[in-house]
Design an enzyme around this catalytic site. Structure first.
Site, PDB file in Angstrom:
ATOM      1  N   HIS A   1     -52.604  31.164  19.611  1.00 28.13           N
ATOM      2  CA  HIS A   1     -53.070  29.709  20.395  1.00 28.13           C
ATOM      3  C   HIS A   1     -52.474  28.702  19.372  1.00 28.13           C
ATOM      4  O   HIS A   1     -53.500  27.656  19.421  1.00 28.13           O
ATOM      5  CB  HIS A   1     -54.206  29.756  21.094  1.00 28.13           C
TER       6      HIS A   1
ATOM      7  N   ASN B   1     -56.787  31.680  30.210  1.00 25.91           N
ATOM      8  CA  ASN B   1     -55.308  31.592  30.197  1.00 25.91           C
ATOM      9  C   ASN B   1     -54.854  31.141  31.624  1.00 25.91           C
ATOM     10  O   ASN B   1     -55.381  31.017  32.535  1.00 25.91           O
ATOM     11  CB  ASN B   1     -54.528  32.950  30.121  1.00 25.91           C
TER      12      ASN B   1
END
Ligand code: HDE
Length: 711
Positions: free
Chosen positions: A93, A166
């Site tokens: 990420h 997510n």
């Protein structure tokens, strides 16, 4: 070496020169000395120690052309600080974009949770959200085919609650112990350092094909969910099962969902590839632009609530993060909205330094035994020390709670919240305020007293053993156009895999998902023979009903709001028609951008001057949701041989966008290979504009796709 007389290095031999830089006039005197005359009342530049700086253009040297003096503390401090500007990027990420906003609670949820933020209708809780891609590094393109992180920090009155989710409701693995292997396999290969931000390589598919528990997630990542049109148009999921606990101590299981107010939308793969070239910052720019323009992105928080009885009878283990609970089985209750209304002031201080953690929960919310979640609870705290370099990362304003907080922790690197007074331990016998903070047995966080017992084992529960049934259910829940995108994505990715055995192994898994899909991919790869189906650990349950809620296109919001129309214009553009189109787009709450041969603009039919937003090759149609080609006859004659103009039209056609055009634009459309269909709309008069914008609400004219995508 040639001597330079550049104004930055040494001043010209005689006289003084000046240059305008913003509101500052820089005057370079004879011999190179520099004076800045600030326009207005601006602060004096200083060192970190606060000493005013007289010259920020030249280092201190001995003689005009001599060596630099070590005593130049300003030079040393400036270079030293610059050398240390970077902190380690997130191991996953890394590329992200953050924004501030708030969560507004619709009603009191006291019956199911004592979490303070859910107690009072209409209460607003400050929020910070960071969206991200997973695999790529900080500088990777936004439209990589990848899962998107959707991490929400809620600064509640009883501490920070982080919902680190997510945009896909399931995950690749069931046990945290496999996370490093999975991430290693997904990221660039270690010997060569590529591919960047792409799973289309041998290592990824090798790992996946040996790890059948990933199959549900694989179907999701090969769907259009991993190429969202905008971060504003995607769902978010907490993924794991959590608990909500009310004041009486009653626990309810919960799965968290974020539902975008403007509906979901993705791009097509060929478009994603081109967007990455045209605007690698496509998603962050879109988010920045919409917040800056006051069109604040919004999501609703949805709860799927269920009890132990449901968990016992559900076909899968609710602790298995590779499975979801269909909305049709447990409906989603919408309990509030998340609004992002403010961009960060400083990207590093906020977006880069924000530290999310699944362990950041508040009274009224609790964990489940999901083994992935349990592992995450270690990882997030641990990773912050690596990245932010100090146990005091919570002192950074972006990470600090906004409610009062009092710990007995102290010191360490960069501690800048330092309590006063004598007490730094507990228990103590100092009374009253002098005694410092005390625990609060009732008000404080109490873990849900779940009964736990059993042998200490390294084992995976039998109830986690079904790897294909939900993958199949997901696939069968998609519209035919979405199914064809999944097959195309699998074929694309596996075509990049060099090892034939890996391609075949994957097709062997797909046979357990859907035979037609497996055949399509095998044909697309030109496999010489169909491999055998992989041996499932547990027989595939073919009786699961499709869940229509899982389709993205099937649940489109039916609005063009928040979307962008790109209009190609030239000299002689019909001013009335353009004005009508603009009015219709404004009324829809959408955005119009003008693209012209030259960015300065065009002379319209009524003699007015219309400034453009983009030059033709700077505003390709891939960055728009629909296009209009409003050329005059001369404009069409000019652009018919211009490659970027042809691409503008040809790509819009190939990507199934709605295209409006004037009759005079036809030569360009014809040259670009556009064949008539009902997604191509001729605008004869200004009154046709509104009808076109209404058609754009379908977002794409999918009927065209079979004609433009043959392999
Ligand atoms: Fe993460 N994950 N993760 N993850 N994750 C990180 O924490 C980890 C997982 C997610 O914008 C790291 O601060 C493990 C699932 C997001 O700053 C790290 C496991 C989900 C973000 C980490 C998972 C996520 C991260 C790296 C398996 C969806 C970005 C930097 C047990 C529910 C947060 C950091 C941001 C970031 C570990 C699996 C979402 C290394 C060990 C499942 C959105 O701690």
């Amino acid at each position: 070496m040639a001597r330079t007389t550049s104004s930055r290095g040494r001043g010209p031999a005689t006289g003084r020169t000046s240059a305008q830089l913003g509101d500052q006039t820089i005057i370079r005197g004879e011999g190179g000395e520099t004076h800045q005359i600030a326009g207005g009342d601006v602060p004096v530049l200083t060192t970190q120690q606060g000493a005013p700086v007289a010259d920020d253009q030249n280092s201190l040297r001995i003689g005009r052309r001599g060596p630099t003096a070590l005593e130049d503390f300003h030079l040393r401090e400036k270079i030293f600080h610059f050398d240390h500007e970077r902190i380690p990027e997130r191991v996953v990420h890394a590329r992200g974009f953050g924004a501030h906003g708030y969560f507004e609670n619709y009603g009191a949820l006291a019956d199911i949770t004592r979490a303070d933020l859910f107690q009072r209708p209409g209460e607003k809780t400050p929020a910070f959200v960071r969206f991200s891609t997973v695999a790529g590094s900080k500088g990777s393109p936004d439209l990589a085919r990848d899962v998107r992180g959707f991490a929400v920090k809620l600064y509640t009155k009883e501490g920070n609650w982080d919902l680190v989710g997510n945009n896909i409701p399931v995950f690749f693995i069931q046990d945290a112990i496999k996370f490093p292997d999975f991430v290693h396999a997904a990221k660039e290969e270690p010997d060569r350092g590529f591919p960047q931000a792409a799973t289309a390589h041998d290592n990824f598919w090798d790992f996946i094909s040996l790890n059948p528990e990933s199959m549900n997630m694989v179907l999701w990542i090969m769907s259009d969910r991993t190429i969202p049109r905008s971060l504003r148009f995607m769902e978010g999921f907490g993924v794991h099962t959590f608990r909500l606990v009310n004041a009486a101590g009653k626990s309810t299981f919960v799965k968290f969902h974020w539902k975008p107010k403007l509906g979901m939308q993705s791009v097509v793969w060929n478009e994603a590839l081109k967007i990455n070239g045209a605007d690698p910052d496509f998603h962050r720019r879109d988010m920045w632009d919409s917040i800056q323009s006051g069109a604040f992105p919004e999501w609703e928080l949805g709860l799927q609530l269920f009890d132990e009885a449901f968990a016992d009878k559900f076909a899968f283990d609710v602790l298995d993060a590779t499975k979801l609970i269909p909305e049709e089985e447990v409906p989603i209750r919408r309990v509030g909205r998340l609004v992002l209304d403010r961009c960060v002031d400083n990207f590093f201080a906020e977006t880069e330094q924000v530290a999310f953690g699944t362990g950041n929960i508040v009274p009224g919310i609790d964990f489940s035994n999901d083994p992935l979640l349990q592992g995450r609870n270690f990882s997030y705290l641990d990773t912050q020390l690596k990245r932010l370099g100090s146990a005091n990362f919570t002192h950074l304003p972006i990470n600090a709670p906004k409610c009062p907080f009092h710990t007995l922790q102290q010191d360490g690197h960069m501690a800048f919240i330092n309590p006063k007074g004598r007490v730094n331990y507990e228990p103590n016998s100092w009374g009253g305020a002098a005694g410092g903070p005390r625990e609060a047995p009732d008000k404080g966080f109490n873990s849900y007293p779940a009964e736990e017992q059993g042998q200490k084992l390294r084992i995976r529960s039998e109830t986690f053993a079904d790897h294909y049934s939900q993958a199949r259910q997901f696939y069968l829940s998609q519209m035919p156009i979405e199914q064809s995108h999944i097959a195309a994505a699998l074929t694309f990715e596996l075509s990049k895999v060099e090892t034939l055995a890996i391609r075949a192994r994957m097709v062997g898994h797909l046979l357990n998902v859907d035979e037609a899909l497996a055949k399509k991919v095998a044909d697309g790869l030109r496999l010489k023979e169909m491999p055998k189906a992989a041996e499932p650990a547990r027989a595939v349950d073919r009786s699961l009903k499709p869940s229509p809620a899982l389709s993205l296109i099937g649940n489109a919001a039916g609005t063009f709001k928040g979307r962008k129309l790109g209009v190609l214009i030239s000299d002689g553009v019909d001013a009335a028609l353009l004005a009508a189109l603009k009015a219709a787009i404004d009324a829809e709450g959408a955005v119009i951008k003008l693209v012209a041969p030259m960015v300065g603009g065009v002379a319209a039919s009524d003699g007015s001057w219309i400034a453009a937003d983009e030059k033709i090759d700077g505003g390709p149609s891939v960055v728009f949701d629909a296009v209009a080609v409003l050329l005059s006859a001369e404009g069409a004659a000019l652009l018919v041989d211009e490659a970027s103009a042809r691409d503008f039209v040809a790509d819009a056609f190939a990507h199934c966008k709605f295209i409006a055009h004037t009759a005079a634009s036809m030569p360009l459309l014809a040259k670009a290979g556009v064949a008539a269909d009902t997604g191509i709309v001729e605008l004869r008069t200004a009154s046709d504009a509104a009808g076109f914008v209404a058609a754009c609400r379908q977002l794409r004219f999918w009927d065209r796709e079979a004609k433009v995508k043959r392999v």
